[in-house]
Design an enzyme around this catalytic site. Structure first.
Site, short mmCIF file in Angstrom:
data_model
loop_
_atom_site.label_atom_id
_atom_site.label_comp_id
_atom_site.label_asym_id
_atom_site.label_seq_id
_atom_site.Cartn_x
_atom_site.Cartn_y
_atom_site.Cartn_z
N HIS A 183 12.73 25.50 -29.26
CA HIS A 183 12.12 27.42 -29.69
C HIS A 183 11.67 27.56 -30.40
O HIS A 183 12.02 27.94 -31.20
CB HIS A 183 12.95 28.87 -28.97
CG HIS A 183 11.33 29.70 -28.31
ND1 HIS A 183 12.56 30.98 -27.46
CD2 HIS A 183 11.30 30.37 -29.31
CE1 HIS A 183 11.54 31.79 -28.04
NE2 HIS A 183 10.36 31.54 -28.96
N GLU A 242 18.84 31.01 -23.10
CA GLU A 242 18.59 29.93 -24.14
C GLU A 242 19.66 30.35 -25.32
O GLU A 242 20.07 31.64 -25.61
CB GLU A 242 17.21 30.08 -25.03
CG GLU A 242 15.76 30.41 -24.90
CD GLU A 242 14.75 30.51 -25.59
OE1 GLU A 242 14.85 30.61 -26.41
OE2 GLU A 242 13.59 30.49 -24.98
N1 LIG Z 1 7.01 29.33 -28.24
C1 LIG Z 1 7.25 29.92 -29.87
O1 LIG Z 1 7.47 30.68 -30.73
C2 LIG Z 1 5.66 30.88 -29.12
C3 LIG Z 1 5.05 31.88 -30.43
C4 LIG Z 1 4.34 33.14 -29.96
C5 LIG Z 1 4.01 33.21 -28.49
N2 LIG Z 1 4.80 32.46 -28.18
C6 LIG Z 1 4.46 33.47 -27.05
O2 LIG Z 1 3.33 32.67 -26.02
C7 LIG Z 1 2.44 33.39 -25.27
C8 LIG Z 1 0.74 33.90 -25.96
O3 LIG Z 1 1.07 34.69 -26.95
P1 LIG Z 1 -0.08 35.44 -27.01
O4 LIG Z 1 -0.47 35.19 -28.85
O5 LIG Z 1 -1.79 34.09 -27.07
O6 LIG Z 1 -0.19 36.19 -26.50
P2 LIG Z 1 -1.87 37.04 -26.13
O7 LIG Z 1 -1.28 38.55 -26.00
O8 LIG Z 1 -3.21 36.70 -27.07
O9 LIG Z 1 -2.06 36.50 -24.60
C9 LIG Z 1 -1.67 36.11 -23.70
C10 LIG Z 1 -2.90 36.53 -22.27
O10 LIG Z 1 -2.09 35.75 -21.11
C11 LIG Z 1 -3.07 37.64 -20.50
N3 LIG Z 1 -1.82 37.43 -19.58
C12 LIG Z 1 -1.34 38.78 -19.16
N4 LIG Z 1 -0.67 38.53 -18.19
C13 LIG Z 1 -1.48 37.55 -17.32
C14 LIG Z 1 -1.44 37.31 -16.09
N5 LIG Z 1 -0.46 38.06 -15.27
N6 LIG Z 1 -2.00 36.53 -15.25
C15 LIG Z 1 -2.28 35.89 -16.19
N7 LIG Z 1 -2.90 35.91 -17.59
C16 LIG Z 1 -2.37 37.04 -18.09
C17 LIG Z 1 -3.85 38.68 -20.90
O11 LIG Z 1 -5.31 38.62 -20.23
C18 LIG Z 1 -4.04 37.65 -22.64
O12 LIG Z 1 -5.53 36.47 -22.74
C19 LIG Z 1 3.46 35.25 -25.39
O13 LIG Z 1 4.38 35.06 -24.38
C20 LIG Z 1 4.35 35.24 -26.64
O14 LIG Z 1 5.37 35.56 -26.05
C21 LIG Z 1 5.47 32.09 -28.02
#
Ligand SMILES: NC(=O)c1ccc[n+]([C@@H]2O[C@H](COP(=O)([O-])OP(=O)(O)OC[C@H]3O[C@@H](n4cnc5c(N)ncnc54)[C@H](O)[C@@H]3O)[C@@H](O)[C@H]2O)c1
Length: 305
Positions: free
Chosen positions: A279, A261
């Site tokens: 992002h 990025e």
């Molecule tokens: N684009 C953005 O600005 C932005 C903002 C916030 C979060 N995010 C990203 O979004 C993603 C999700 O965030 P969240 O708050 O829902 O996280 P979370 O921890 O609440 O949920 C993640 C889920 O993924 C599951 N998981 C873990 N490893 C896995 C795998 N190998 N295969 C399948 N499932 C798996 C976990 O069991 C969990 O249920 C993260 O990568 C976070 O960094 C991005």
């Protein structure tokens, strides 16, 4: 009096809370790494977003540092091991951006299926391509959610209200309550990819999900399907995604996150059914306010403990 240094731009409400909480606050949202290394010795707490890197060097220079707050999700910019070794508490607010990311994912699905960015672009070029933009409704389509955590569940809730069928893949079993309330069926990753009209990724970044979606996985998807990534860039092997779209293995994608990025893979910019955003999943006033207030709250508790 405890002193807190805020190193990145955070919502004013967070600063106000610190002052009201009796802390002396310095707000230096564009401090450089060299300046921070000099300054850190004078502070008990530090608040950052993603710009400032709290490296081992900074932590070791912070002789009175007791807590680090990361206003948002992810702790990739903080050397957690170095903090642990020195007994420094690290707090963040991973739930603060959930609703904003949920909403951008829904926006992406509508924009992809209704050609919104293509139609906007061509109209501004003076064209009226009404018949070229025959889209599809989301109603009745299958949404595959990969990673059924905070954001995945939030997306499911809205998608259900739109009338989509929801299937999900997660490494942990989805609880019965969520299954019933959200009418979601848990499946293997391959089945989710095979059956979905839209696949949206909500897994954490890191080793376990690195290149989870590569060409082999993309080949399982329907030719008419779209993939949306708002999680971490390297969850999708970007070169494989470009190949899959160019060769009509899948139809398109919406990407908010990239392997590098800003992205260096220029081929991404030439794909018509691909929407790119820098992002911005969590870039809303509401999310940033919540990130600042929750993080500051937790930082103050850590410093007072
Ligand atoms: N684009 C953005 O600005 C932005 C903002 C916030 C979060 N995010 C990203 O979004 C993603 C999700 O965030 P969240 O708050 O829902 O996280 P979370 O921890 O609440 O949920 C993640 C889920 O993924 C599951 N998981 C873990 N490893 C896995 C795998 N190998 N295969 C399948 N499932 C798996 C976990 O069991 C969990 O249920 C993260 O990568 C976070 O960094 C991005």
């Amino acid at each position: 009096m405890s002193r807190v240094l805020v190193c990145d731009p955070i919502d004013d409400e967070g600063i106000r809370m610190l002052k009201d909480g009796g802390f002396e606050v310095d707000y230096k949202p564009s401090i450089t790494a060299a300046e921070l290394k000099q300054a850190i010795k004078d502070y008990d707490g530090v608040v950052v977003r993603s710009r400032t890197k709290i490296t081992r060097e900074i932590i070791e220079a912070g002789s009175r540092l007791r807590a680090i707050g990361r206003a948002g999700v992810g702790l990739d910019n903080i050397d957690l091991q170095a903090a642990k070794e020195r007994g420094i508490k690290v707090v963040n607010a991973p739930e603060s951006l959930t609703q904003s990311v949920v909403e951008i994912v829904i926006g992406f699905m509508i924009a992809l299926s209704r050609y919104i960015s293509n139609a906007d672009k061509t109209m501004k070029e003076g064209k009226w391509l009404k018949t070229q933009y025959m889209g599809n409704e989301l109603y009745g389509k299958t949404l595959g959610i990969v990673g059924f955590g905070r954001i995945g569940r939030g997306v499911a809730k809205v998608a259900k209200a739109i009338g989509m069928k929801i299937i999900a893949y997660d490494v942990i079993p989805i609880d019965e309550k969520a299954k019933q309330e959200l009418e979601v069926e848990q499946k293997s990753l391959d089945d989710v990819l095979k059956e979905s009209d839209f696949v949206t990724l909500h897994v954490p970044g890191g080793q376990g999900t690195y290149h989870l979606i590569d060409l082999q996985k993309l080949k399982l998807m329907k030719q008419t399907a779209f993939i949306i990534n708002t999680s971490r860039g390297n969850v999708i092997k970007e070169d494989d995604l470009v190949y899959a779209i160019k060769n009509r293995i899948i139809t398109g994608a919406a990407l908010d996150v990239f392997e590098v990025e800003p992205p260096t893979n220029k081929e991404l910019f030439s794909l018509e059914r691909v929407i790119l955003t820098p992002h911005i999943g969590g870039e809303t006033a509401e999310a940033q306010r919540l990130a600042a207030t929750l993080t500051v709250q937790r930082l103050m508790e850590a410093l007072k403990a």
